[in-house]
Design a protein around this motif. Sequence first.
Motif, PDB file in Angstrom:
ATOM      1  N   HIS A  77      38.770  37.966  24.553  1.00 31.66           N
ATOM      2  CA  HIS A  77      38.133  37.889  25.815  1.00 31.66           C
ATOM      3  C   HIS A  77      39.481  37.121  26.621  1.00 31.66           C
ATOM      4  O   HIS A  77      40.126  36.236  26.152  1.00 31.66           O
ATOM      5  N   SER A  78      39.511  37.389  27.824  1.00 38.14           N
ATOM      6  CA  SER A  78      40.521  36.743  28.801  1.00 38.14           C
ATOM      7  C   SER A  78      39.611  36.130  30.190  1.00 38.14           C
ATOM      8  O   SER A  78      38.864  37.158  30.674  1.00 38.14           O
ATOM      9  N   GLY A  79      39.908  34.867  30.408  1.00 39.96           N
ATOM     10  CA  GLY A  79      39.023  34.280  31.445  1.00 39.96           C
ATOM     11  C   GLY A  79      37.875  33.715  31.151  1.00 39.96           C
ATOM     12  O   GLY A  79      37.385  34.052  29.923  1.00 39.96           O
ATOM     13  N   ALA A  80      36.880  33.062  31.837  1.00 44.55           N
ATOM     14  CA  ALA A  80      35.833  32.322  31.530  1.00 44.55           C
ATOM     15  C   ALA A  80      34.659  33.371  31.179  1.00 44.55           C
ATOM     16  O   ALA A  80      34.614  34.477  31.528  1.00 44.55           O
ATOM     17  N   SER A  81      33.749  32.889  30.233  1.00 43.23           N
ATOM     18  CA  SER A  81      32.732  33.905  29.930  1.00 43.23           C
ATOM     19  C   SER A  81      31.310  33.047  30.631  1.00 43.23           C
ATOM     20  O   SER A  81      31.237  31.698  30.335  1.00 43.23           O
ATOM     21  N   GLY A  82      30.556  33.638  31.001  1.00 50.85           N
ATOM     22  CA  GLY A  82      29.202  33.317  31.544  1.00 50.85           C
ATOM     23  C   GLY A  82      29.659  32.864  32.941  1.00 50.85           C
ATOM     24  O   GLY A  82      30.318  32.565  33.306  1.00 50.85           O
ATOM     25  N   PRO A  83      28.346  32.931  33.891  1.00 57.89           N
ATOM     26  CA  PRO A  83      28.352  32.666  35.195  1.00 57.89           C
ATOM     27  C   PRO A  83      28.908  31.035  35.507  1.00 57.89           C
ATOM     28  O   PRO A  83      28.269  30.193  34.735  1.00 57.89           O
ATOM     29  N   SER A  84      29.941  30.711  36.208  1.00 56.01           N
ATOM     30  CA  SER A  84      30.360  29.593  36.456  1.00 56.01           C
ATOM     31  C   SER A  84      29.811  29.216  37.617  1.00 56.01           C
ATOM     32  O   SER A  84      29.294  29.782  38.456  1.00 56.01           O
ATOM     33  N   GLU A  85      30.111  27.721  37.709  1.00 57.66           N
ATOM     34  CA  GLU A  85      29.737  27.015  39.080  1.00 57.66           C
ATOM     35  C   GLU A  85      30.681  27.741  40.274  1.00 57.66           C
ATOM     36  O   GLU A  85      29.930  27.827  41.173  1.00 57.66           O
ATOM     37  N   ALA A  86      31.736  28.262  39.934  1.00 54.62           N
ATOM     38  CA  ALA A  86      32.456  28.778  40.974  1.00 54.62           C
ATOM     39  C   ALA A  86      31.898  29.914  41.434  1.00 54.62           C
ATOM     40  O   ALA A  86      31.920  30.217  42.579  1.00 54.62           O
ATOM     41  N   SER A  87      31.315  30.942  40.355  1.00 48.98           N
ATOM     42  CA  SER A  87      30.628  32.230  41.117  1.00 48.98           C
ATOM     43  C   SER A  87      29.505  31.812  41.512  1.00 48.98           C
ATOM     44  O   SER A  87      28.916  32.610  42.689  1.00 48.98           O
ATOM     45  N   ARG A  88      28.630  30.830  41.310  1.00 53.76           N
ATOM     46  CA  ARG A  88      27.317  30.426  42.148  1.00 53.76           C
ATOM     47  C   ARG A  88      27.726  30.045  43.344  1.00 53.76           C
ATOM     48  O   ARG A  88      27.122  30.228  44.461  1.00 53.76           O
ATOM     49  N   VAL A 122      33.322  41.570  36.835  1.00 50.87           N
ATOM     50  CA  VAL A 122      33.075  40.261  37.136  1.00 50.87           C
ATOM     51  C   VAL A 122      31.687  39.943  36.299  1.00 50.87           C
ATOM     52  O   VAL A 122      31.251  38.772  36.332  1.00 50.87           O
ATOM     53  N   SER A 123      31.066  40.896  35.802  1.00 49.42           N
ATOM     54  CA  SER A 123      29.816  40.695  34.826  1.00 49.42           C
ATOM     55  C   SER A 123      30.183  40.434  33.539  1.00 49.42           C
ATOM     56  O   SER A 123      30.793  41.352  32.804  1.00 49.42           O
ATOM     57  N   HIS A 174      37.130  38.764  32.313  1.00 48.50           N
ATOM     58  CA  HIS A 174      35.989  38.328  33.424  1.00 48.50           C
ATOM     59  C   HIS A 174      36.808  37.955  34.534  1.00 48.50           C
ATOM     60  O   HIS A 174      37.095  36.713  34.897  1.00 48.50           O
ATOM     61  N   ALA A 175      36.746  39.027  35.461  1.00 46.90           N
ATOM     62  CA  ALA A 175      37.425  38.641  36.634  1.00 46.90           C
ATOM     63  C   ALA A 175      37.291  39.908  37.974  1.00 46.90           C
ATOM     64  O   ALA A 175      36.509  40.948  37.550  1.00 46.90           O
ATOM     65  N   THR A 176      37.659  39.535  39.053  1.00 49.31           N
ATOM     66  CA  THR A 176      37.541  40.527  40.043  1.00 49.31           C
ATOM     67  C   THR A 176      38.564  41.712  39.809  1.00 49.31           C
ATOM     68  O   THR A 176      39.297  41.406  39.028  1.00 49.31           O
ATOM     69  N   TYR A 177      38.438  42.902  40.204  1.00 50.95           N
ATOM     70  CA  TYR A 177      39.423  43.859  40.132  1.00 50.95           C
ATOM     71  C   TYR A 177      41.015  43.353  40.478  1.00 50.95           C
ATOM     72  O   TYR A 177      41.854  43.841  39.530  1.00 50.95           O
ATOM     73  N   GLU A 178      41.150  42.933  41.468  1.00 58.33           N
ATOM     74  CA  GLU A 178      42.238  42.473  41.860  1.00 58.33           C
ATOM     75  C   GLU A 178      43.217  41.325  40.865  1.00 58.33           C
ATOM     76  O   GLU A 178      44.322  41.657  40.369  1.00 58.33           O
ATOM     77  N   ALA A 179      42.287  40.403  40.582  1.00 62.10           N
ATOM     78  CA  ALA A 179      42.638  39.474  39.600  1.00 62.10           C
ATOM     79  C   ALA A 179      42.993  40.047  38.267  1.00 62.10           C
ATOM     80  O   ALA A 179      44.079  39.753  37.623  1.00 62.10           O
TER      81      ALA A 179
END
Length: 323
Positions: free
Chosen positions: A5-16, A114-115, A138-143
């Motif tokens: 896995h690369s990037g955070a897992s689970g919905p973060s405060e930032a995505s909320r 992103v999901s 776990h990222a946007t397409y661009e990131a």
Amino acid sequence: MSMRHSGASGPSEASRTAFADDVAYYLTQNPRQLPSRYLYDELGSSLFDAICRLPWYRIARIEHSLLSRHAGAVFSRLQPVATVVELGPGSGEKLVTLMAAGPDRGVTVHLVDVSPAALDTAASALAALPWLTVVAHHATYEAGLSAIGRSRDATGQALVVFLGSNIGNFDPPGTDALLRSVRAALGRGDALLLGTDLVKPESELLLAYDDPLGVTAAFNRNLLVRVNRELDGDFDVNQFSHRAVWNAPASRVEMHLVSQTRQRVQVRGSRIDITFDAGESVWTESSYKYRLDDLAPMLDRAGFRVTGLWQESGFALTLAETR
Ligand code: AVI
């Protein structure tokens, strides 16, 4: 299969916070809107899977048939592929079908979404091909694309796959920007496999986006359920109806949620308090449909040239190489 896995897992405060800010911004635009990427919470993703099984929504079935028949031809037109990137893998089934005809060693598959739920589902489906190394972003397409562009193994070719007509949910400037981001992550001789839904008679398009079982209506209205749950909103979901329209000049099917009455709605998490007129709508999705002649110029603008095209029943699979 090995899985990282690369990037955070689970919905973060930032995505909320991003969701809250997007709802505050888009719902107060004229016309009122909600970005379609928010249709895919857990229930929305399940409803979308159900849509793909409906007789009137044929994108997934036709694309599966094209991939099963032509995956070998796709790989035969490429140098040995060492890196495969799928943007928006969904259930992972499309990639399994493609990779079953690919090299049986030395391939790393990167999934970008992103999901976290979609990433887990897709990674589980890919376990059917244990020789693949799978990395979830776990990222946007661009990131995701720029992280993969920086870190990928430089030996062997890379293939980006963007299927299911997911590109159709981007407006024309967004499409050009995304294809350029794909190009920027790739080197010379790397490739893109793109699935696009084609323009077809209006009656067929409307049945696909306003099905007799009401599954697409539920998929659309679930966005209000999500706003209520995650952002402390008070949408009366029964007072909004689903509408699909074919906008021929713009070549897109639009989904809307139409207010059945004059009503006030508060979304506390986004600090908005708005009044809908009866008949006023929230525009929740655009699904652009293409003509075959649109595809090569669109890819050319982003720095690709078409090297393969397969089509069936109003759907096209295009292979393009970087220039
Ligand atoms: C994911 N995307 C390509 C689908 C589409 O056809 O635009 C989402 C969808 N919306 C309504 N039905 C399916």
